[in-house]
Design a protein around this motif. Structure first.
Motif, PDB file in Angstrom:
ATOM      1  N   CYS A   1       0.823  -1.219   0.000  1.00 21.03           N
ATOM      2  CA  CYS A   1       0.000   0.000   0.000  1.00 21.03           C
ATOM      3  C   CYS A   1       0.853   1.263   0.000  1.00 21.03           C
ATOM      4  CB  CYS A   1      -0.997   0.007   1.165  1.00 21.03           C
ATOM      5  SG  CYS A   1      -0.278   0.422   2.768  1.00 21.03           S
ATOM      6  N   GLY A   2       2.154   1.126   0.256  1.00 22.74           N
ATOM      7  CA  GLY A   2       3.053   2.272   0.216  1.00 22.74           C
ATOM      8  C   GLY A   2       3.132   3.070   1.514  1.00 22.74           C
TER       9      GLY A   2
ATOM     10  N   VAL B   1      -7.953  -5.395  -0.036  1.00 20.43           N
ATOM     11  CA  VAL B   1      -7.753  -5.069  -1.457  1.00 20.43           C
ATOM     12  C   VAL B   1      -6.368  -4.444  -1.660  1.00 20.43           C
ATOM     13  CG1 VAL B   1      -8.536  -3.579  -3.360  1.00 20.43           C
ATOM     14  CG2 VAL B   1     -10.196  -4.912  -2.058  1.00 20.43           C
ATOM     15  N   GLN B   2      -5.912  -3.667  -0.685  1.00 20.48           N
ATOM     16  CA  GLN B   2      -4.587  -3.048  -0.805  1.00 20.48           C
ATOM     17  C   GLN B   2      -3.445  -4.014  -0.485  1.00 20.48           C
ATOM     18  OE1 GLN B   2      -4.933   0.722   1.476  1.00 20.48           O
ATOM     19  NE2 GLN B   2      -4.460   1.736  -0.455  1.00 20.48           N
TER      20      GLN B   2
ATOM     21  N   PRO C   1       2.136 -11.187  -3.984  1.00 20.59           N
ATOM     22  CA  PRO C   1       1.013 -10.291  -4.253  1.00 20.59           C
ATOM     23  C   PRO C   1       0.338 -10.593  -5.591  1.00 20.59           C
ATOM     24  CG  PRO C   1       2.938  -9.040  -3.540  1.00 20.59           C
ATOM     25  CD  PRO C   1       3.385 -10.457  -3.758  1.00 20.59           C
ATOM     26  N   VAL C   2      -0.989 -10.497  -5.605  1.00 21.93           N
ATOM     27  CA  VAL C   2      -1.756 -10.719  -6.828  1.00 21.93           C
ATOM     28  C   VAL C   2      -1.566  -9.528  -7.774  1.00 21.93           C
ATOM     29  CG1 VAL C   2      -4.102 -10.999  -7.762  1.00 21.93           C
ATOM     30  CG2 VAL C   2      -3.476 -12.080  -5.581  1.00 21.93           C
ATOM     31  N   ILE C   3      -1.490  -8.349  -7.181  1.00 25.52           N
ATOM     32  CA  ILE C   3      -1.313  -7.137  -7.975  1.00 25.52           C
ATOM     33  C   ILE C   3       0.017  -6.498  -7.587  1.00 25.52           C
ATOM     34  CG2 ILE C   3      -3.772  -6.725  -8.294  1.00 25.52           C
ATOM     35  CD1 ILE C   3      -3.564  -4.636  -5.998  1.00 25.52           C
ATOM     36  N   THR C   4       0.554  -5.691  -8.477  1.00 24.70           N
ATOM     37  CA  THR C   4       1.872  -5.119  -8.194  1.00 24.70           C
ATOM     38  C   THR C   4       1.803  -3.644  -7.816  1.00 24.70           C
ATOM     39  OG1 THR C   4       2.105  -4.708 -10.551  1.00 24.70           O
ATOM     40  CG2 THR C   4       3.125  -6.704  -9.688  1.00 24.70           C
ATOM     41  N   LYS C   5       0.595  -3.116  -7.749  1.00 23.53           N
ATOM     42  CA  LYS C   5       0.432  -1.694  -7.442  1.00 23.53           C
ATOM     43  C   LYS C   5       0.923  -1.357  -6.036  1.00 23.53           C
ATOM     44  CE  LYS C   5      -3.202   1.789  -7.536  1.00 23.53           C
ATOM     45  NZ  LYS C   5      -2.511   2.619  -8.555  1.00 23.53           N
ATOM     46  N   SER C   6       1.705  -0.293  -5.893  1.00 26.56           N
ATOM     47  CA  SER C   6       2.103   0.133  -4.552  1.00 26.56           C
ATOM     48  C   SER C   6       1.904   1.639  -4.351  1.00 26.56           C
ATOM     49  CB  SER C   6       3.557  -0.241  -4.279  1.00 26.56           C
ATOM     50  OG  SER C   6       4.389   0.424  -5.208  1.00 26.56           O
ATOM     51  N   ALA C   7       1.366   2.322  -5.357  1.00 27.55           N
ATOM     52  CA  ALA C   7       1.049   3.749  -5.216  1.00 27.55           C
ATOM     53  C   ALA C   7      -0.457   3.934  -5.276  1.00 27.55           C
ATOM     54  CB  ALA C   7       1.720   4.541  -6.334  1.00 27.55           C
ATOM     55  N   TRP C   8      -1.015   4.366  -4.161  1.00 26.79           N
ATOM     56  CA  TRP C   8      -2.464   4.518  -4.045  1.00 26.79           C
ATOM     57  C   TRP C   8      -2.784   5.962  -3.652  1.00 26.79           C
ATOM     58  CZ3 TRP C   8      -5.592   0.078  -4.685  1.00 26.79           C
ATOM     59  CH2 TRP C   8      -4.918  -1.151  -4.693  1.00 26.79           C
ATOM     60  N   ALA C   9      -3.973   6.421  -4.035  1.00 26.46           N
ATOM     61  CA  ALA C   9      -4.387   7.777  -3.666  1.00 26.46           C
ATOM     62  C   ALA C   9      -4.475   7.917  -2.144  1.00 26.46           C
ATOM     63  CB  ALA C   9      -5.731   8.108  -4.319  1.00 26.46           C
ATOM     64  N   LYS C  10      -4.934   6.870  -1.472  1.00 27.59           N
ATOM     65  CA  LYS C  10      -5.064   6.909  -0.012  1.00 27.59           C
ATOM     66  C   LYS C  10      -4.646   5.588   0.610  1.00 27.59           C
ATOM     67  CE  LYS C  10      -9.002  10.120   0.447  1.00 27.59           C
ATOM     68  NZ  LYS C  10      -8.400  11.176   1.287  1.00 27.59           N
ATOM     69  N   THR C  11      -4.184   5.661   1.858  1.00 28.81           N
ATOM     70  CA  THR C  11      -3.927   4.448   2.633  1.00 28.81           C
ATOM     71  C   THR C  11      -4.649   4.579   3.972  1.00 28.81           C
ATOM     72  OG1 THR C  11      -2.010   5.205   3.904  1.00 28.81           O
ATOM     73  CG2 THR C  11      -1.580   4.368   1.686  1.00 28.81           C
TER      74      THR C  11
END
Ligand SMILES: [Zn+2]
Length: 140
Positions: free
Chosen positions: A6-7, A43-44, A98-108
């Motif tokens: 989640c960053g 989800v994150q 991880p299923v997804i590789t996203k680590s930049a999110w608008a909010k945590t």
């Protein structure tokens, strides 16, 4: 080190999540958004789930945020469905990858204020909405 998923700085997300669960179980004002807190956090953090588990969780988040379904309504739907509660897939990750590789999110989870139940519920809702918007763009 920032959370690779989640960053959040210094991996503070897990600590915050654990604190929030305690708060939600001890104060109904905070507990009102328990379903959103858990679902959004999951989800994150996709390394905890199988691919199908993550997709299930994202669908659930959409049902809460967009369709405004209550947790009790969703429980009813599950118990009425043919395979009543019996999932045909494994929810938990076997690999921890991880299923997804996203680590930049608008909010945590760190964007959620705790000073009052009102602020808390508003911020958890805003966090959930932002995560759903980010997650809906991910192809899995
Ligand atoms: Zn995290």
């Amino acid at each position: 080190m920032n959370c690779p998923e989640c960053g959040a700085p210094e991996n503070l997300c897990q600590t915050r999540f654990d604190e929030f669960l305690v708060l939600e179980f001890t104060d109904p004002g905070y507990g009102a958004v328990h379903n959103l807190t858990v679902c959004t956090f999951m989800v994150q953090h996709s390394s905890r789930m199988s691919r199908q588990g993550w997709i299930y969780e994202r669908d659930l988040l959409r049902e809460f945020v967009v369709e405004k379904k209550s947790p009790s309504l969703i429980r009813q739907q599950i118990s009425k469905s043919v395979d009543s509660g019996k999932r045909t897939f494994t929810f938990k990750s076997k690999t921890g990858v991880p299923v997804i590789t996203k680590s930049a999110w608008a909010k945590t989870i760190l964007d959620v204020r705790v000073e009052s139940a009102e602020a808390y519920c508003a911020d958890v809702n805003a966090w959930a909405k932002a995560v759903l918007e980010d997650a809906e763009t991910i192809a899995v």
